[in-house]
Scaffold this motif. Structure first.
Motif, PDB file in Angstrom:
ATOM      1  N   ALA A 198       0.855  -1.194   0.000  1.00  0.00           N
ATOM      2  CA  ALA A 198       0.000   0.000   0.000  1.00  0.00           C
ATOM      3  C   ALA A 198       0.885   1.235   0.000  1.00  0.00           C
ATOM      4  N   PRO A 199       0.407   2.320  -0.593  1.00  0.00           N
ATOM      5  CA  PRO A 199       1.145   3.571  -0.450  1.00  0.00           C
ATOM      6  C   PRO A 199       1.177   3.958   1.032  1.00  0.00           C
ATOM      7  N   SER A 200       2.147   4.767   1.418  1.00  0.00           N
ATOM      8  CA  SER A 200       2.216   5.172   2.824  1.00  0.00           C
ATOM      9  C   SER A 200       0.972   5.991   3.172  1.00  0.00           C
ATOM     10  N   GLY A 201       0.591   5.908   4.421  1.00  0.00           N
ATOM     11  CA  GLY A 201      -0.595   6.625   4.870  1.00  0.00           C
ATOM     12  C   GLY A 201      -1.819   5.736   4.837  1.00  0.00           C
ATOM     13  N   THR A 202      -2.932   6.336   5.130  1.00  0.00           N
ATOM     14  CA  THR A 202      -4.194   5.605   5.194  1.00  0.00           C
ATOM     15  C   THR A 202      -4.725   5.321   3.795  1.00  0.00           C
ATOM     16  N   VAL A 203      -5.133   4.086   3.586  1.00  0.00           N
ATOM     17  CA  VAL A 203      -5.718   3.657   2.317  1.00  0.00           C
ATOM     18  C   VAL A 203      -7.233   3.840   2.402  1.00  0.00           C
ATOM     19  N   SER A 204      -7.816   4.467   1.424  1.00  0.00           N
ATOM     20  CA  SER A 204      -9.272   4.643   1.431  1.00  0.00           C
ATOM     21  C   SER A 204      -9.940   3.317   1.105  1.00  0.00           C
ATOM     22  N   PRO A 205     -11.163   3.105   1.596  1.00  0.00           N
ATOM     23  CA  PRO A 205     -11.877   1.893   1.226  1.00  0.00           C
ATOM     24  C   PRO A 205     -12.016   1.746  -0.289  1.00  0.00           C
ATOM     25  N   ALA A 206     -12.179   2.839  -1.003  1.00  0.00           N
ATOM     26  CA  ALA A 206     -12.327   2.782  -2.461  1.00  0.00           C
ATOM     27  C   ALA A 206     -11.066   2.267  -3.143  1.00  0.00           C
ATOM     28  N   ASP A 207      -9.893   2.509  -2.552  1.00  0.00           N
ATOM     29  CA  ASP A 207      -8.628   2.086  -3.142  1.00  0.00           C
ATOM     30  C   ASP A 207      -8.122   0.752  -2.604  1.00  0.00           C
ATOM     31  N   ALA A 208      -8.726   0.258  -1.532  1.00  0.00           N
ATOM     32  CA  ALA A 208      -8.221  -0.944  -0.864  1.00  0.00           C
ATOM     33  C   ALA A 208      -8.294  -2.188  -1.738  1.00  0.00           C
ATOM     34  N   GLY A 209      -9.318  -2.309  -2.555  1.00  0.00           N
ATOM     35  CA  GLY A 209      -9.466  -3.497  -3.400  1.00  0.00           C
ATOM     36  C   GLY A 209      -8.297  -3.719  -4.336  1.00  0.00           C
ATOM     37  N   ALA A 210      -7.629  -2.657  -4.742  1.00  0.00           N
ATOM     38  CA  ALA A 210      -6.492  -2.774  -5.649  1.00  0.00           C
ATOM     39  C   ALA A 210      -5.302  -3.470  -4.998  1.00  0.00           C
ATOM     40  N   LEU A 211      -5.275  -3.545  -3.680  1.00  0.00           N
ATOM     41  CA  LEU A 211      -4.175  -4.207  -2.968  1.00  0.00           C
ATOM     42  C   LEU A 211      -4.338  -5.727  -2.933  1.00  0.00           C
ATOM     43  N   VAL A 212      -5.548  -6.215  -3.163  1.00  0.00           N
ATOM     44  CA  VAL A 212      -5.858  -7.632  -2.971  1.00  0.00           C
ATOM     45  C   VAL A 212      -5.375  -8.459  -4.156  1.00  0.00           C
ATOM     46  N   PHE A 213      -4.555  -9.466  -3.841  1.00  0.00           N
ATOM     47  CA  PHE A 213      -4.158 -10.453  -4.844  1.00  0.00           C
ATOM     48  C   PHE A 213      -5.241 -11.512  -4.987  1.00  0.00           C
ATOM     49  N   GLY A 214      -5.644 -12.060  -3.846  1.00  0.00           N
ATOM     50  CA  GLY A 214      -6.600 -13.150  -3.909  1.00  0.00           C
ATOM     51  C   GLY A 214      -7.158 -13.494  -2.547  1.00  0.00           C
ATOM     52  N   TYR A 215      -7.870 -14.632  -2.541  1.00  0.00           N
ATOM     53  CA  TYR A 215      -8.581 -15.065  -1.343  1.00  0.00           C
ATOM     54  C   TYR A 215      -8.297 -16.529  -1.055  1.00  0.00           C
ATOM     55  N   GLY A 216      -8.428 -16.859   0.204  1.00  0.00           N
ATOM     56  CA  GLY A 216      -8.361 -18.236   0.668  1.00  0.00           C
ATOM     57  C   GLY A 216      -9.352 -18.378   1.804  1.00  0.00           C
ATOM     58  N   ILE A 217      -9.318 -19.532   2.430  1.00  0.00           N
ATOM     59  CA  ILE A 217     -10.102 -19.731   3.650  1.00  0.00           C
ATOM     60  C   ILE A 217      -9.170 -20.296   4.701  1.00  0.00           C
ATOM     61  N   GLY A 218      -9.464 -19.981   5.936  1.00  0.00           N
ATOM     62  CA  GLY A 218      -8.607 -20.444   7.010  1.00  0.00           C
ATOM     63  C   GLY A 218      -9.371 -20.652   8.290  1.00  0.00           C
ATOM     64  N   LEU A 219      -8.696 -21.291   9.215  1.00  0.00           N
ATOM     65  CA  LEU A 219      -9.228 -21.430  10.563  1.00  0.00           C
ATOM     66  C   LEU A 219      -8.368 -20.596  11.501  1.00  0.00           C
ATOM     67  N   ASP A 220      -9.018 -19.754  12.258  1.00  0.00           N
ATOM     68  CA  ASP A 220      -8.372 -19.048  13.349  1.00  0.00           C
ATOM     69  C   ASP A 220      -8.584 -19.937  14.561  1.00  0.00           C
ATOM     70  N   LEU A 221      -7.547 -20.699  14.918  1.00  0.00           N
ATOM     71  CA  LEU A 221      -7.650 -21.583  16.081  1.00  0.00           C
ATOM     72  C   LEU A 221      -7.296 -20.786  17.333  1.00  0.00           C
ATOM     73  N   THR A 222      -8.054 -21.039  18.397  1.00  0.00           N
ATOM     74  CA  THR A 222      -7.923 -20.254  19.619  1.00  0.00           C
ATOM     75  C   THR A 222      -7.905 -21.176  20.831  1.00  0.00           C
ATOM     76  N   ARG A 223      -6.935 -20.952  21.705  1.00  0.00           N
ATOM     77  CA  ARG A 223      -6.954 -21.606  23.020  1.00  0.00           C
ATOM     78  C   ARG A 223      -7.892 -20.748  23.873  1.00  0.00           C
ATOM     79  N   ARG A 224      -9.186 -21.107  23.816  1.00  0.00           N
ATOM     80  CA  ARG A 224     -10.240 -20.244  24.362  1.00  0.00           C
ATOM     81  C   ARG A 224     -10.078 -20.018  25.865  1.00  0.00           C
ATOM     82  N   ASP A 225      -9.654 -21.027  26.617  1.00  0.00           N
ATOM     83  CA  ASP A 225      -9.487 -20.850  28.059  1.00  0.00           C
ATOM     84  C   ASP A 225      -8.385 -19.836  28.365  1.00  0.00           C
ATOM     85  N   LEU A 226      -7.288 -19.860  27.597  1.00  0.00           N
ATOM     86  CA  LEU A 226      -6.214 -18.893  27.814  1.00  0.00           C
ATOM     87  C   LEU A 226      -6.646 -17.490  27.389  1.00  0.00           C
ATOM     88  N   GLN A 227      -7.406 -17.408  26.295  1.00  0.00           N
ATOM     89  CA  GLN A 227      -7.911 -16.106  25.849  1.00  0.00           C
ATOM     90  C   GLN A 227      -8.850 -15.519  26.904  1.00  0.00           C
TER      91      GLN A 227
END
Length: 188
Positions: free
Chosen positions: A45-74
């Motif tokens: 991204a260019p330095s500074g805040t990226v506008s929502p309108a410009d953010a899509g240009a940064l995206v290469f692609g998508y995947g899916i993932g699992l955010d695993l959490t040790r819930r008791d420690l959290q």
């Protein structure tokens, strides 16, 4: 009122490309899953805040993932007003699918992200129900960090999070476009 998004970091070595066998982590008796859209940045991204309108240009692609959490420690950390690092950041805490170019995924809103554990659906929701859109999250992140090519952003989850036990198998999918499979195995 959505409030503000909550951010936390996972170290690069928490990533498990392609899923597979995921060892049950030490120090917990309450491992939980959260299926999430993964956004891969393809350019800095260019330095500074990226506008929502410009953010899509940064995206290469998508995947899916699992955010695993040790819930008791959290939960213990949250109760004391401490950071969530021990609950969120550990080896094998971020299994993720292969990435698919954004153009090959198309519009996200109508896509369904789901997670089955041992053949039973635990989470399922269309992406238009996410609290924050991809451009909004990238905009908010750019206020705090320099966004660089190669960064993976896990986008959060809807209802249905729950526990995982050794021996259980999971299958996460984004319609018939992306898939992530794995199994929770006994600790080494």
């Amino acid at each position: 009122d959505r409030g503000s998004p909550v951010f936390f970091l996972k170290p690069a070595d928490a990533l498990v490309p392609g899923g597979g066998d995921i060892p049950y982590p030490p120090g917990t008796l309450d491992l939980h899953h959260e299926v999430e859209l993964v956004v891969a940045l393809g350019q800095d991204a260019p330095s500074g805040t990226v506008s929502p309108a410009d953010a899509g240009a940064l995206v290469f692609g998508y995947g899916i993932g699992l955010d695993l959490t040790r819930r008791d420690l959290q939960a213990a950390a949250k109760a004391k007003g401490l950071p969530w690092d021990t609950g969120k950041s550990f080896d094998f805490a971020a299994p993720a699918s292969a990435l698919l170019a954004a153009a090959n995924v198309g519009a996200l809103g109508h896509r369904t992200l789901s997670l089955d554990v041992d053949g039973v659906t635990r989470q399922s929701s269309t992406l238009d129900r996410m609290t924050w859109s991809v451009p909004e999250i990238l905009h908010e992140l750019s206020k705090l960090y320099g966004l660089r090519a190669g960064v993976l952003v896990f986008m959060g989850t809807r209802a249905g999070v729950g526990p995982l036990e050794p021996g259980q198998r999971f299958r996460a999918s984004l319609d018939d476009v992306l898939e992530l499979r794995g199994r929770i195995v006994a600790p080494a």
